[in-house]
Design an enzyme around this catalytic site. Structure first.
Site, PDB file in Angstrom:
ATOM      1  N   PHE A  14     -32.188 -24.617  30.160  1.00 45.55           N
ATOM      2  CA  PHE A  14     -32.656 -23.239  30.282  1.00 45.55           C
ATOM      3  C   PHE A  14     -31.485 -22.441  30.864  1.00 45.55           C
ATOM      4  CE2 PHE A  14     -37.366 -23.562  29.800  1.00 45.55           C
ATOM      5  CZ  PHE A  14     -37.484 -24.936  29.733  1.00 45.55           C
ATOM      6  N   ASP A  15     -30.750 -21.762  30.003  1.00 48.49           N
ATOM      7  CA  ASP A  15     -29.500 -21.153  30.466  1.00 48.49           C
ATOM      8  C   ASP A  15     -29.720 -19.928  31.360  1.00 48.49           C
ATOM      9  OD1 ASP A  15     -27.981 -23.110  29.374  1.00 48.49           O
ATOM     10  OD2 ASP A  15     -27.458 -22.010  27.560  1.00 48.49           O
ATOM     11  N   TYR A  66     -29.636 -22.001  34.925  1.00 42.41           N
ATOM     12  CA  TYR A  66     -28.187 -21.825  35.146  1.00 42.41           C
ATOM     13  C   TYR A  66     -27.765 -20.394  35.454  1.00 42.41           C
ATOM     14  CZ  TYR A  66     -27.515 -26.609  33.550  1.00 42.41           C
ATOM     15  OH  TYR A  66     -27.553 -27.977  33.437  1.00 42.41           O
ATOM     16  N   GLY A 119     -25.921 -14.942  33.571  1.00 39.35           N
ATOM     17  CA  GLY A 119     -25.160 -13.728  33.879  1.00 39.35           C
ATOM     18  C   GLY A 119     -23.999 -13.991  34.826  1.00 39.35           C
ATOM     19  N   TYR A 121     -21.046 -24.591  25.508  1.00 45.32           N
ATOM     20  CA  TYR A 121     -21.283 -23.476  24.590  1.00 45.32           C
ATOM     21  C   TYR A 121     -20.814 -22.151  25.169  1.00 45.32           C
ATOM     22  CZ  TYR A 121     -23.829 -24.898  20.406  1.00 45.32           C
ATOM     23  OH  TYR A 121     -24.156 -25.385  19.177  1.00 45.32           O
TER      24      TYR A 121
HETATM   25 NI    NI Z   1     -25.865 -25.194  18.453  1.00 47.07          NI
END
Ligand code: NI
Length: 652
Positions: free
Chosen positions: A293-294, A298, A301, A378
């Site tokens: 859960f970015d 994490y 922002g 990513y």
């Molecule tokens: Ni991907």
């Protein structure tokens, strides 16, 4: 004081004051990390009436010596704490990951079980091994209440090697980052570590540059058409909006209005990407838990990049810095994090009329407000576009390095693993999704809004449709929060129209703004799975809720190590009325990524997003007043400039 002052992003001074107040109150001890610091926005209903509100700051704190954590709200004006909640981790989950957790996992290298698992694979030079901590979820009773990271191992052949090219497969270490204990080492399969390097960052690895790439220069000799003022108020060719930035959500917009013959008409009160989640589809014992859960875990922002002119952005660029708090609670200024510019986007409208001989066209452009983050392997660009015709578009640009694995059965020529692609010899990339939740607090000409589902339908053959060629648009009102949990259906062109039943256009119909979904897959995990419970928001393309100021994050406030059920599934149990009410749209969209060979070693940008358009909001095309372009090759409009003689002037 304008409303915008109450909604403006926290300043460095305010972050400093917040820390001082918490320190004075004994909540900022030496082992306490500030996981999140952000503005507590005032209740919209009061703010729009009162015009001003107390500036309040929310801090999420974790003591990494005791694993105690708190959710604290401070009033800056009062210089005092106004609420404190000490988290019960088993029920509440935990505050988001802090940077310290990425470092303490080095201790794992001293663990005999991990050492044995590496030695078994011929890996004895531990200096070349990288421990990769991953957010953990809640997998067992024994782990409940603990602060855990699940750790994989990668090999870096040299200090400038790309470690993602060399995953050590089959080994997961369950690690308590507070007690620094290894709880379990899963070692279930032995696969060769992929050897081929993927060092795209090294010119020597890439090879010679392609020849013949000539420069493209973008110039705006009279400067851009936007202005940016106090509190981040941005004005551009009829659009007005307030640009803000949050450690969890990144860009946040308030009070988006569009001009209609001199009147600024509201469209959206607040817009943000409130969550993004990356579930992996490989159910193997090593990585079945792998979901990130970015936002909620994490705080993406805080990982905003500083952008570089000419590389990340071209043209006449205005940058804004992002001000967030570091884990020490002090302000952390990320220079040039937000990029604002205009982009030419081709034709806006155009017609050559064979009957009256006119030929008229206008060029389109859009206002772009964007930022880029790096979250682990990513990188994501978040791009908001505002168009001359009223179109609001959001686009994610996903790039960076795909998460890798060893590919089972590599090199046998006949193997096909169900849950990953093979990208390079022996190198796998597990299938995964990138699922985003846009939170759109709508305000179409006011707070009382409704949502209609639109879809294309055949009309049954009969007196109304004797030829069987009749089709129509079905309109279905979504009346309650249960009605309004919807999937897209591209075969029916399904879309959702937000209207204001109290305001009509010149044709007597309710004014509206339509959400056009891409309609790609929602969460691919069954209803009993761990991730389905934790990310229920991602199982529907659309949710509509009644506005409630505390309902900000679709998977709940504390996503990290949360057992599930929080956020949208909990709130919508009340099944509140969403017809002619103050409503919030939650839109899930995203990519389902079966990595291609061409996604290695660095992935060319892939995109997903959504579009909002005025739909009966204006009385006609709102871009009739765009002047013609003054380029050398653009003929004057409205004239018959020859070449039409001899054409057949008939309709089509
Ligand atoms: Ni991907």
């Amino acid at each position: 004081m304008p409303i915008s002052a109450s909604l403006a992003t926290l300043t460095a001074d305010e972050i400093t004051s917040n820390r001082a107040i918490l320190e004075r109150e004994g909540l900022a001890g030496p082992d306490v990390h500030f996981s999140y610091v952000g503005l507590v926005e005032p209740d919209k209903r009061a703010l729009l009436v009162d015009g001003t509100a107390d500036r309040r700051v929310r801090s999420m704190l974790v003591d990494m010596a005791t694993n105690d954590s708190w959710d604290v709200v401070v009033s800056l004006a009062q210089g005092a704490i106004v609420s404190t909640h000490k988290l019960d981790h088993a029920v509440d989950g935990q505050v988001p990951v802090v940077l310290d957790e990425f470092h303490v996992v080095e201790v794992i290298k001293q663990n005999p079980e991990w050492q044995a698992a590496m030695a078994k694979r011929g890996l004895t030079d531990f200096d070349k091994l990288v421990i990769n901590p991953l957010s953990a979820g809640v997998l067992s009773e024994a782990e409940t209440g603990r602060r855990i990271q699940r750790c994989f191992t990668f090999v870096m052949d040299s200090p400038d090697d790309l470690g993602w090219a060399h995953p050590v497969d089959g080994v997961t270490v369950m690690f308590d980052v507070v007690t620094q204990e290894v709880l379990e080492v899963v070692d279930y399969v032995e696969l060769p570590v992929p050897l081929e390097s993927g060092n795209f960052h090294l010119a020597s690895w890439r090879g010679p540059d392609r020849e013949g790439v000539k420069p493209i220069e973008i110039t705006q000799p009279q400067g851009p058409s936007f202005t940016i003022g106090q509190d981040g108020r941005l004005s551009w060719l009829g659009w007005n909006l307030q640009v803000g930035f949050d450690q969890r959500e990144g860009l946040v917009f308030h009070n988006i209005t569009i001009d209609d013959e001199g009147t600024a008409r509201p469209v959206i009160y607040r817009a943000s990407i409130a969550e993004m989640m990356v579930p992996y589809g490989d159910p193997s014992p090593q990585r079945w838990f792998q979901n990130f859960f970015d936002c909620g875990e994490y705080l993406l922002g805080g990982f905003a990049n500083s952008l570089e002119l000419g590389c990340d952005c071209v043209g006449d660029i205005t940058y804004l810095d992002a001000v967030v708090a570091g884990n020490d609670g002090h302000p952390n200024v990320i220079p040039q994090a937000i990029c604002i510019h205009e982009e030419d986007t081709g034709i806006l409208w155009k017609h050559t009329d064979n009957w009256n001989g006119s030929s008229v066209s206008r060029r389109n452009r859009r206002l772009v407000v964007s930022f880029f983050v790096t979250v682990g392997n990513y990188d994501y660009g978040f791009y908001w576009y505002f168009g001359l015709d009223g179109t609001i578009e959001f686009e994610v640009k996903a790039t960076g390095v795909v998460f890798t694995s060893a590919y089972p059965g590599a090199g046998t020529g006949s193997s096909h693993y169900l849950f990953a692609s093979e990208l390079a010899p022996g190198l796998g990339a597990p299938y995964h999704q990138h699922l985003f939740s846009a939170r759109l607090d709508m305000m179409v000409d006011g707070l009382g809004n409704s949502v209609d589902e639109l879809e294309a339908a055949l009309v049954p053959r009969g007196p109304e449709n004797p030829t069987g060629t009749g089709f129509t648009q079905l309109v279905t009102r979504l009346k309650t929060e249960t009605d309004a949990q919807r999937l897209a259906d591209n075969a029916k062109g399904r879309a959702w129209l937000v209207t204001n039943p109290s305001v009509q256009n010149r044709l007597g119909n309710d004014v509206g703004w339509v959400l056009l979904p891409e309609g790609r897959p929602v969460l691919l995990a069954d209803a009993e799975s761990d991730i389905h419970k934790r990310a229920t928001f991602s199982t529907k393309h659309l949710w509509v809720t009644e506005y409630e100021p505390s309902e900000l994050y679709p998977a709940g406030d504390f996503v990290n190590l949360h057992p599930g059920g929080a956020g949208l599934p909990a709130w919508t149990k009340a099944d509140r009325n969403v017809d002619d009410n103050d409503i919030v749209l939650w839109h899930t969209f995203g990519l389902t990524h079966f990595p291609r060979v061409e996604d290695w070693p660095i992935m060319p940008v892939d995109t997903c997003g959504f579009v909002l358009k005025p739909h009966g909001f204006f009385g006609r095309n709102p871009a009739m007043d765009i002047p013609e372009s003054s380029g050398d090759h653009c003929a004057p409009s409205g004239h018959d400039h020859g070449g039409h003689e001899g054409h057949d002037h008939h309709g089509h």
